[in-house]
Every structure is written in structure tokens, then in C-alpha cells.
Design a protein around this motif. Sequence first.
Motif, PDB file in Angstrom:
ATOM      1  N   ARG A   1      -1.129   8.523   8.674  1.00 43.91           N
ATOM      2  CA  ARG A   1      -1.629   7.495   7.769  1.00 43.91           C
ATOM      3  C   ARG A   1      -0.621   6.383   7.508  1.00 43.91           C
ATOM      4  O   ARG A   1      -0.804   5.563   6.613  1.00 43.91           O
TER       5      ARG A   1
ATOM      6  N   ILE B   1       4.956   5.745   2.257  1.00 44.45           N
ATOM      7  CA  ILE B   1       4.531   7.051   1.761  1.00 44.45           C
ATOM      8  C   ILE B   1       5.783   7.755   1.247  1.00 44.45           C
ATOM      9  O   ILE B   1       6.768   7.894   1.975  1.00 44.45           O
TER      10      ILE B   1
ATOM     11  N   ARG C   1       0.862  -1.187   0.000  1.00 49.77           N
ATOM     12  CA  ARG C   1       0.000   0.000   0.000  1.00 49.77           C
ATOM     13  C   ARG C   1       0.896   1.233   0.000  1.00 49.77           C
ATOM     14  O   ARG C   1       1.594   1.504   0.971  1.00 49.77           O
ATOM     15  N   ILE C   2       0.888   1.956  -1.116  1.00 51.26           N
ATOM     16  CA  ILE C   2       1.825   3.053  -1.342  1.00 51.26           C
ATOM     17  C   ILE C   2       1.056   4.338  -1.605  1.00 51.26           C
ATOM     18  O   ILE C   2       0.056   4.344  -2.337  1.00 51.26           O
ATOM     19  N   LEU C   3       1.533   5.421  -1.016  1.00 50.87           N
ATOM     20  CA  LEU C   3       0.983   6.750  -1.255  1.00 50.87           C
ATOM     21  C   LEU C   3       2.105   7.633  -1.792  1.00 50.87           C
ATOM     22  O   LEU C   3       3.152   7.765  -1.163  1.00 50.87           O
TER      23      LEU C   3
ATOM     24  N   TYR D   1      -0.844   3.169   5.132  1.00 47.08           N
ATOM     25  CA  TYR D   1       0.077   2.828   4.046  1.00 47.08           C
ATOM     26  C   TYR D   1       1.369   2.225   4.585  1.00 47.08           C
ATOM     27  O   TYR D   1       1.878   2.648   5.628  1.00 47.08           O
ATOM     28  N   ASP D   2       1.893   1.251   3.833  1.00 43.33           N
ATOM     29  CA  ASP D   2       3.201   0.678   4.157  1.00 43.33           C
ATOM     30  C   ASP D   2       4.332   1.637   3.799  1.00 43.33           C
ATOM     31  O   ASP D   2       5.392   1.634   4.430  1.00 43.33           O
TER      32      ASP D   2
ATOM     33  N   GLY E   1       5.674   0.827   8.780  1.00 42.97           N
ATOM     34  CA  GLY E   1       5.799   1.512   7.501  1.00 42.97           C
ATOM     35  C   GLY E   1       6.835   2.617   7.547  1.00 42.97           C
ATOM     36  O   GLY E   1       7.393   2.946   8.592  1.00 42.97           O
TER      37      GLY E   1
ATOM     38  N   GLN F   1      -8.058   6.421   6.938  1.00 47.94           N
ATOM     39  CA  GLN F   1      -7.616   5.089   6.527  1.00 47.94           C
ATOM     40  C   GLN F   1      -7.843   4.957   5.029  1.00 47.94           C
ATOM     41  O   GLN F   1      -8.670   5.673   4.457  1.00 47.94           O
TER      42      GLN F   1
ATOM     43  N   ARG G   1      -1.902  -1.455  -3.974  1.00 49.66           N
ATOM     44  CA  ARG G   1      -2.692  -0.235  -3.847  1.00 49.66           C
ATOM     45  C   ARG G   1      -1.729   0.943  -3.938  1.00 49.66           C
ATOM     46  O   ARG G   1      -0.859   1.121  -3.074  1.00 49.66           O
ATOM     47  N   VAL G   2      -1.875   1.744  -4.984  1.00 46.18           N
ATOM     48  CA  VAL G   2      -1.003   2.903  -5.196  1.00 46.18           C
ATOM     49  C   VAL G   2      -1.895   4.125  -5.388  1.00 46.18           C
ATOM     50  O   VAL G   2      -2.652   4.210  -6.354  1.00 46.18           O
ATOM     51  N   ASP G   3      -1.817   5.053  -4.456  1.00 43.50           N
ATOM     52  CA  ASP G   3      -2.561   6.307  -4.547  1.00 43.50           C
ATOM     53  C   ASP G   3      -1.589   7.427  -4.888  1.00 43.50           C
ATOM     54  O   ASP G   3      -0.581   7.626  -4.193  1.00 43.50           O
TER      55      ASP G   3
END
Length: 351
Positions: free
Chosen positions: A307, A280, A207-209, A277-278, A312, A274, A230-232
Motif C-alpha cells: 500500500r 506508513i 496520505r499517512i497510515l 500512502y506516502d 513513499g 488503495q 488523509r490520515v488513517d
Amino acid sequence: MTRAGEQDLDPAALTLAEALQAAPPRPTLVWGGPLAPLADSAPDWGPARLFTTDLLAARAVQAPAELGVLPSPGDEPRLAALMPRSKEELAVILDVARARLGPGDQLWLAGHQRDGIKSAAKLLEAALGPVDVAHLKRHCRVLVATRGEGERAPEPTLDALEARFEADTPFGRLTCVTLPGTFAHGRLDAGTARLLPVLREFGKAKRILDLGAGCGVIGASYLLRRPDARVDLLDVSAPACESARRTLAANGFTAEVAPNAKVHLAAPEDLPAQPFYDLIVTNPPFHQGRDEDRTLFQAFAAAAAKRLARGGAFVAVANRHLAYGPVLEAAFRKHDVLFEDGSYRVWRAHH
């Protein structure tokens, strides 16, 4: 007389406001976030339609503001803008003016001497017609180009404006797409180039931001390894977000291939609490015009701290002279430097 809100304008914008108030009233397309206060000042120089590529500028005004990459079609006989940061952005304004303005219509362009406004006169004359100086003050000038006879040019398209380049990432070669107005348009930024190799050790993140994603090179690189991650990708710039969408598409990351990759035209505070993220990641800008503004990094760090999942990491690249250690110390339990050279540092912070 200076109107309410106009005292906050930068010198070139204030000079433009004065010039417009002295001119006959005409409907005007006001182009650019720095001119946003004009839309709230109830100008007597004509009804104004504000267009901006910046989300925060659009939110800062009470008057309706159009947010996008290019302004929607309109028939205003006057376009008012500030000298942009790059030649590519000025070319976009000129392309729109050539497509929208008819004979006798005008483009008003204001800028500071240090930004090259004087030399822009030749470009305006070549694109539109005769150029006059409407106002000189505060080491700024307002140029007025009057459209001559001849057919209007076709409307500019995003496809024609985009630039492409290849970037080597930890997980493979990526095709990057940028539009004028995007940070590091048409090239890989030097800070991002330092950051990318460091990301190898975070290859297991699911999970990446990507904060301040620009054209999406950081977030999209993860999809080369894990299309299911999951990439935002988040940015307040409309050109940046459209560039990131085009970068995803250029590398085959469709909704079917990468269903969890999303581009968000939003500010960090817009993020929901939520998911956590793992990883950011950010290469944050630190300039507001010609001045340094380090508050954006503080906002990014605060948003990341809220977050970040247990275990992370928040990873950021910055120019070496920017002392971001105290900011990270205030937001996180631990921080260290993963890489540095004579120009850049890559920071890591975690709880």
C-alpha cells in the motif's frame, strides 16, 4: 476432561475452565480474549457471554462475541476473567463487578503466580467481599470474590476512565487521551518518543497510515501541520481506537476541521488495496503476553509494502535487539536505519 479448544488455553485460563466446570452452573460474563475458546466449548457450567476488547480474539470464536471498551449491560450473576496486564485494567473489571453484581454474585479471577494473582485477593475483598481460592494448579490460582450486602456502584464511564497527557511532536504540542487497555496508557511510550523527531523529514506527506495506532499520537501529530491530510489510524484494540478518537477530538480535529482523518478498528489485512500512502508509520507491539511474537511486524511490513506509493516510506521503531532487517529486506527493495541509541532503532524501508 479438557474440551475441544480448551487445550489451546494458557495455563491460567485452563485452570479457570477446570474450576468453572467443577462449580454449579450459572450464567457467566466471560471477560477477555484469552478466554475466547471457552465460548466455543459449550460449557456445562452455564451459558456464557463473551466480551473482549480485541478484534482478533472476537474473530477467533464461532460463538457470538461482544467487542468494545466496556461490556454492555447484563444481569449475569457471575463474571469470569484473567488477571490483566495492568492495575488500571483490573480496576475496570472491579468497577464493572461492583456495578453489576448483587449480593451473593461472584467474580472469578484467575492468574499465574508471577502475574501477582495472590496479592489481588486483597483488592477483590476490598471491592466486593470475601475471597476464596477455588483452584490451584500449574502455578496458577483461581480467586472467587462473593459480593456482600450493600448498594451497587454506578456503572463506570469512559470519561471517568480516561487519562490525558501532553506530547511534544515535530509539528507542535499534542494532547493525548488513553483508556485502560491501550498500549502505554497514560504516558508517551519511549519508542514513540524516539520516532517522533525523525518524522520531521516526512512533513510533506499528504496520505499517512498509522498502523497499530494506539492512542493516535503519531497520526494525530501530522494533523497539527496539515489538517487536510488523509490520515488513517488503524488498531485491533477497541480501547486504542476509542482513545485515538478522543485524541483527535481533544485537539479540535473534528470532521469539519480534519475531514480526512479516520480511525479504523481493523487488522492490516482489512485495508483496501488503495489508496496508496506516502508514509506508513508504526510502533508495533512485539509481546504476546510474556512471550515475544515478531509475526505482527511481519504482517505490518507486508501490508505496508502493498500500500506504499512510489517514493513513499515505511517507518518503524523497534527495540534495538529485534533484528527486523531481514523482514524489511523480504518486503521492500531498500531499507536503512534513520536513528538508533542503546535501546531503539528507527527503520525506514521503501520500494
